[in-house]
Every structure is written in C-alpha cells, then in structure tokens.
Design a protein around this motif. Structure first.
Motif, short mmCIF file in Angstrom:
data_model
loop_
_atom_site.label_atom_id
_atom_site.label_comp_id
_atom_site.label_asym_id
_atom_site.label_seq_id
_atom_site.Cartn_x
_atom_site.Cartn_y
_atom_site.Cartn_z
N GLY A 1 0.78 -1.22 0.00
CA GLY A 1 0.00 0.00 0.00
C GLY A 1 0.82 1.27 0.00
O GLY A 1 0.26 2.38 -0.11
N ASP A 2 2.16 1.16 0.13
CA ASP A 2 2.99 2.36 0.18
C ASP A 2 3.34 2.89 -1.21
O ASP A 2 3.90 3.98 -1.35
N TYR A 3 3.07 2.09 -2.26
CA TYR A 3 3.36 2.56 -3.62
C TYR A 3 2.20 3.42 -4.10
O TYR A 3 1.04 3.08 -3.92
N GLY A 4 2.53 4.50 -4.73
CA GLY A 4 1.50 5.46 -5.14
C GLY A 4 0.86 5.11 -6.46
O GLY A 4 0.67 6.00 -7.32
N THR A 5 0.51 3.86 -6.66
CA THR A 5 -0.19 3.44 -7.88
C THR A 5 -1.33 2.52 -7.51
O THR A 5 -1.39 2.02 -6.38
N THR A 6 -2.21 2.27 -8.45
CA THR A 6 -3.32 1.33 -8.22
C THR A 6 -2.78 -0.09 -8.33
O THR A 6 -1.73 -0.33 -8.95
N PRO A 7 -3.51 -1.09 -7.77
CA PRO A 7 -3.03 -2.48 -7.81
C PRO A 7 -2.84 -3.01 -9.22
O PRO A 7 -2.08 -3.96 -9.44
N THR A 8 -3.51 -2.45 -10.23
CA THR A 8 -3.40 -2.95 -11.60
C THR A 8 -2.28 -2.28 -12.39
O THR A 8 -2.04 -2.63 -13.54
N GLU A 9 -1.61 -1.33 -11.80
CA GLU A 9 -0.55 -0.59 -12.47
C GLU A 9 0.81 -0.99 -11.90
O GLU A 9 0.92 -1.38 -10.74
N PRO A 10 1.87 -0.90 -12.71
CA PRO A 10 3.21 -1.18 -12.19
C PRO A 10 3.56 -0.19 -11.08
O PRO A 10 3.14 0.98 -11.10
N ALA A 11 4.33 -0.66 -10.12
CA ALA A 11 4.70 0.21 -9.01
C ALA A 11 5.88 1.10 -9.37
O ALA A 11 5.93 2.25 -8.97
N LEU A 12 6.84 0.55 -10.14
CA LEU A 12 8.04 1.30 -10.50
C LEU A 12 8.27 1.18 -12.00
O LEU A 12 7.93 0.17 -12.64
N ARG A 13 8.88 2.19 -12.58
CA ARG A 13 9.23 2.20 -14.01
C ARG A 13 10.71 2.55 -14.11
O ARG A 13 11.13 3.67 -13.78
N LEU A 14 11.50 1.56 -14.55
CA LEU A 14 12.94 1.76 -14.71
C LEU A 14 13.20 2.12 -16.17
O LEU A 14 12.91 1.34 -17.08
N THR A 15 13.73 3.32 -16.41
CA THR A 15 13.96 3.78 -17.79
C THR A 15 15.45 3.86 -18.07
O THR A 15 16.26 4.18 -17.19
N PHE A 16 15.79 3.56 -19.32
CA PHE A 16 17.19 3.55 -19.75
C PHE A 16 17.36 4.57 -20.86
O PHE A 16 17.20 4.27 -22.05
N GLY A 17 17.62 5.79 -20.46
CA GLY A 17 17.73 6.89 -21.38
C GLY A 17 16.35 7.38 -21.79
O GLY A 17 15.35 6.66 -21.69
N LYS A 18 16.29 8.62 -22.26
CA LYS A 18 15.02 9.21 -22.69
C LYS A 18 15.21 9.95 -24.01
O LYS A 18 16.32 10.41 -24.32
N GLY A 19 14.10 10.08 -24.74
CA GLY A 19 14.14 10.80 -26.01
C GLY A 19 15.05 10.11 -27.00
O GLY A 19 15.00 8.88 -27.21
N ALA A 20 15.93 10.89 -27.63
CA ALA A 20 16.83 10.35 -28.64
C ALA A 20 17.84 9.39 -28.04
O ALA A 20 18.41 8.55 -28.73
N ALA A 21 18.08 9.52 -26.74
CA ALA A 21 19.09 8.67 -26.08
C ALA A 21 18.48 7.41 -25.49
O ALA A 21 19.16 6.64 -24.82
N ALA A 22 17.18 7.15 -25.75
CA ALA A 22 16.52 5.99 -25.16
C ALA A 22 17.07 4.71 -25.77
O ALA A 22 17.34 4.63 -26.97
N VAL A 23 17.24 3.67 -24.93
CA VAL A 23 17.75 2.36 -25.35
C VAL A 23 16.70 1.32 -24.99
O VAL A 23 16.28 1.22 -23.83
N ASN A 24 16.27 0.54 -25.99
CA ASN A 24 15.23 -0.45 -25.75
C ASN A 24 15.73 -1.61 -24.90
O ASN A 24 16.91 -1.99 -24.97
#
Length: 522
Positions: free
Chosen positions: A93-116
C-alpha cells in the motif's frame, strides 16, 4: 578564572568533543526521524559482445522465458539493485499506484538517447520467498520499450532484489532512472560501491565503546579541572542568629542549611520564639551593640512587627498562608467567618450548638476548645486582624481541656509555638486552632477548615478572597553592612536561591513578579 590553563582547556575541549560524538552517534542510530525509503543502484553496466553469446551466453526473461543471447551484438547488460534502505518496512500500500498498475518504471535513457530493453531477469536472495512471489504477481515484471515495469513488492528493512537487464545498446549510468512514488517516503539513487548488504552504522559493541569512551573522557576532564565551582557571589563568613516567627521557622531552618552548604565558614542558627519576641530581641541586641554597629541578628515576623523601634529596618520576604484546623472528631470542612467569630466570642460552648449554613446534619456533642497562640505570636495577630476582626477572649485554661476561670464563657488556652498548637488540637476531641499552612500538611489527627468555602491555595493568591494570609517580614538593626553575614543571608533568603525553598514550602516569595504585586498591595 585560575582554572583556565592550557591543559585544562585541552581536557574540556576533548570532553565536549567526546560528548558530541556520542550524541551524533545516538541520533543517527536511534533518534533521527524515521522514513520509508527505496534506494536503487547500478552494480553492473557492461557491453555484451557477440562472442559471449556464441559460448552459450544469454539472458532469460521471467515473462517469456526466451533466450536472447544469440542476438546480443551491440547489447549491454545492466545489473540493478532495488533495496529498502530506510528505517521502516515498505508495504504494497505504500506505492502510489493502483493495484493494476506497475509500481516502478525503470527507464534507460530518454528521447533520442533511449535504449530499448531486450530482456530482464530478477534474482532474490534465498529465504525471501515473499519478495520472489511479489515479482511474479500481476501485473508481472515486464518490458515496455526503453523501460522495465516492476510490480508492487513488499520489502522489509534491509531487503532487496536485483534485476539483470539486457539492452539493445549502451547507456550511461546517469541516464538510468527509477520513477515511482512511495507514500510518506522517497525513492533515491544510491552511490555506494558495496555490491551487497551494507553493515549497520553502529554495532552494539561500537555504541558501548563510544559511551564508555565518553565517560572516561569526562572523568579525565573532571580530574584535570581541579578548581571547584566558586560559591555564590556575596557569601560571608561568621555566625548569625535568626529569631522571630515559629510559623516561618521550618522554612528558615532549611534555607540556613542550604546557605551553610553553599557558603563555607558561615553558621546560621534559627532560634524562633514568636514574631513579637523576635523583634524585641533584635531591638535589645541593637541597643547593646551601640556604636559597634548592626548585631548579627535577623528577626522574622508574620505581618508587621510591633511599633516603637525606629532603628529597625523592614524587609519583604514572602507571602504566607495560614489555616484554621480542627480535631478529626469535629466533622466540619468549612466555616463561615461569622461561625468562626461566634466560636471565639464564646457564644457556642458545645459543637452541636453551632448553627449556620454548610454544617453537617449532626455535629458531635463535644466541648469547643480554643487552642491559641500567646501574645507574642504573629500568627495570632494575623488571625485576630484578618479573620476575627477583634482580639481573642481571655486566657481561661492551662491544660486546654478544662476551665480554670469560672467566669470564662469558653475554654481557651495559649501555647508558645505552632508545633504545640497542632499537637494539642490533634490530641483533644473538640479542639480548634490555627497554624501556618505548610506545617499542617504532615500533621495527623486533625484537618484543615476552609473559610467561607475558600481553601488556602498558593496559586490563587491575588485572585482568591481567602482572608487568612500575611506577608513575612525580616527585620534588621539599621542597614547591615553589605559584606556582613546578615546582609548576605537576607539576600539569599529573599532574592537568591533560598526562594526555591520558600516556594517549595508553600510560600510566595515577594521578589517574584506575582509576589511583588501582592506584597506591594498589602
């Protein structure tokens, strides 16, 4: 300031430093505000070459179980550690999302520097099955372009899990981010190079050593700084006799002991014999001293002392409360002033004859025995002036129980001290008397009687119309020299540390803001 030497300064500074270290250690370990905190760190960020895949290498995803090693040309492997490094457990319950949504989003670069992201696998230390189950619970650990989606994972303090991520290309550590929200806490990047668990800030042994070391340093400083705390400014040596009020004597005796402890070489003797007698004793001692100056005598009086002594100087000390007392066989808790006056006029010979408001339905058939103080008493003078409005009737009994004068209308005796009055009232059924309030607190066999429904309460001085109160005055022969024991003790009693004792014994010092107003009004 003789103690200020180089070695003493070093000792004191060392002691203060030791204490500061202990305080900081305890604060960090025990007292700092507790928060929920999720940390993450990059423990590995390495390119994955084609030859590595050809040796059977690869990354298996939890979601699909597919092997991606054969397509690893130009790929990068990143190892992330997600950890609870706060003071409190993190729940679903400490994560600020609903139970059906991911709790965390780990991103690797953004925009033009994004890596899949090509694949991800989670590892959990053995024994933490609940963490492993949370990673498999819907929505499961998954991928979305340049992001890894992490479900809601409950982590106890110190727990963690790791994510091995295969990327389509290289990414700088600084462009790897974890987005999410912890209610009542925070998510932050950690930069420790420690690959696994961090030890606690302070082990129990370290805390013990710190405290013991501090104690040793303080003891060392105390030994080095040999100069004792100087006595209060204005201490004087010699001998002093304090006479006068027996009601105020217990307070003065306690103050005298405190003064002798603070001021070496001083002896203060309390020889109370009544307010009027004390003032006369002082006047006689002053007359005998003549040109030799002010005698070492201080007289205390409940209210103003007798007139006719122009050489005496009057000093305000405190406001005292007094009370009427009755034997426990007389079940009256409060009397009106008119009822008190009727008793002391001799209008009522037996308690069951007393009439008026507020009395019990049945008073005992006991004789009214008036136990009073002698003519030298300031307590008696205040009682006559503030309660009776007239003098008490004539002395008619020597044993306080039987009438010696057949013409007397009431049994009344006179005693020399407050202690004698209290002991006699407690001994004789039907007895009534008066005394200083503080002296009554420990007396047995008697009880306090309110006046007109008002109790003597120190905190209500100045607002309550309770009548039986008076200022305690101190008298000196002229103005004693400023360096004399008389002047020093008087200052200690009226304005110095003696004030704490005066207040603790149920009196209001005149030198306090409230006391100044009340003493000035009276």
């Amino acid at each position: 300031m003789e103690w200020i030497t180089a070695e003493n300064v070093v000792a004191v500074v060392t002691a203060l430093a030791g204490v500061l270290v202990s305080v900081v250690a305890i604060w960090l370990d025990r007292l700092r505000p507790q928060r929920k905190r999720l940390g993450y760190r990059v423990q590995l960020n390495t390119p994955l070459h084609k030859e590595d895949a050809g040796r059977g290498g690869g990354v298996t995803t939890v979601r699909a179980g597919e092997v991606l090693g054969n397509s690893a040309d130009g790929a990068t492997v990143v190892l992330l550690r997600i950890e609870n490094d706060g003071d409190l457990d993190i729940t679903h319950g400490d994560y600020g999302t609903t139970p059906t949504e991911p709790a965390l989003r780990l991103t690797f670069g953004k925009g033009a520097a994004a890596v899949n992201v090509g694949g991800v696998v989670a590892t959990v230390p053995q024994g933490w099955e609940s963490v492993r189950d949370d990673l498999k619970r819907a929505p499961e650990l998954g991928l979305a372009g340049n992001a890894v989606l992490v479900p809601r994972v409950a982590l106890g303090t110190g727990q963690y899990f790791k994510l091995l991520v295969q990327l389509a290309g290289p990414v700088a550590d600084g462009r790897i981010e974890v987005d999410g929200h912890i209610v009542g806490g925070s998510i932050r990047r950690n930069h420790s190079t420690t690959p696994d668990d961090q030890a606690g800030r302070f082990s129990p042994a370290a805390r013990t050593v710190t405290v013991v070391l501090t104690a040793c340093v303080v003891a060392l400083a105390a030994l080095v700084v040999r100069e004792r705390t100087p006595p209060p400014i204005g201490c004087a040596r010699g001998t002093l006799t304090v006479t006068g009020s027996t009601a105020f004597a217990p307070v003065v005796q306690e103050v005298a002991k405190a003064y002798e402890k603070d001021c070496a070489g001083a002896t203060v003797t309390v020889d109370a014999d009544g307010s009027t007698s004390g003032v006369r004793d002082l006047a006689e001692a002053g007359s005998r001293a003549g040109a030799e100056g002010s005698p070492a005598v201080l007289a205390l009086s409940d209210g103003h002392g007798p007139a006719g002594y122009p050489r005496l100087r009057e000093h305000l000390v405190a406001v005292s409360l007094f009370t009427v007392v009755a034997h426990d066989a007389v079940p009256v808790e409060s009397l009106t002033l008119e009822q008190i006056r009727a008793l002391y006029r001799g209008d009522v010979a037996r308690w069951n004859q007393l009439e008026g408001p507020g009395l019990p339905a049945h008073l005992p058939d006991l004789p009214v025995l008036l136990v009073s103080r002698d003519a030298n008493s300031g307590t008696r003078e205040v009682f006559q002036r503030r309660v009776l409005g007239r003098n008490e009737p004539a002395h008619s009994s020597r044993d306080c129980a039987t009438v010696d004068d057949p013409e007397a209308e009431v049994v009344r005796c006179e005693l020399d001290s407050t202690a004698q009055v209290l002991a006699t009232v407690a001994r004789l059924p039907g007895a009534i008397g008066y005394a200083e309030l503080g002296a009554v607190a420990t007396a047995k066999g008697l009880h306090r009687v309110d006046l007109d429904g008002r109790a003597p309460v120190l905190e209500e001085l100045g607002t309550s119309p309770y009548p039986y109160r008076e200022i305690e005055y101190a008298y000196t022969w002229g103005d004693p020299p400023g360096d004399s024991l008389t002047a020093s003790f008087l200052s200690y009693l009226a304005r110095g540390r003696g004030q704490d004792i005066v207040r603790a014994r149920g009196h209001l010092p005149c030198a306090t803001p409230k006391g100044l107003r009340i003493c000035g009004e009276d």
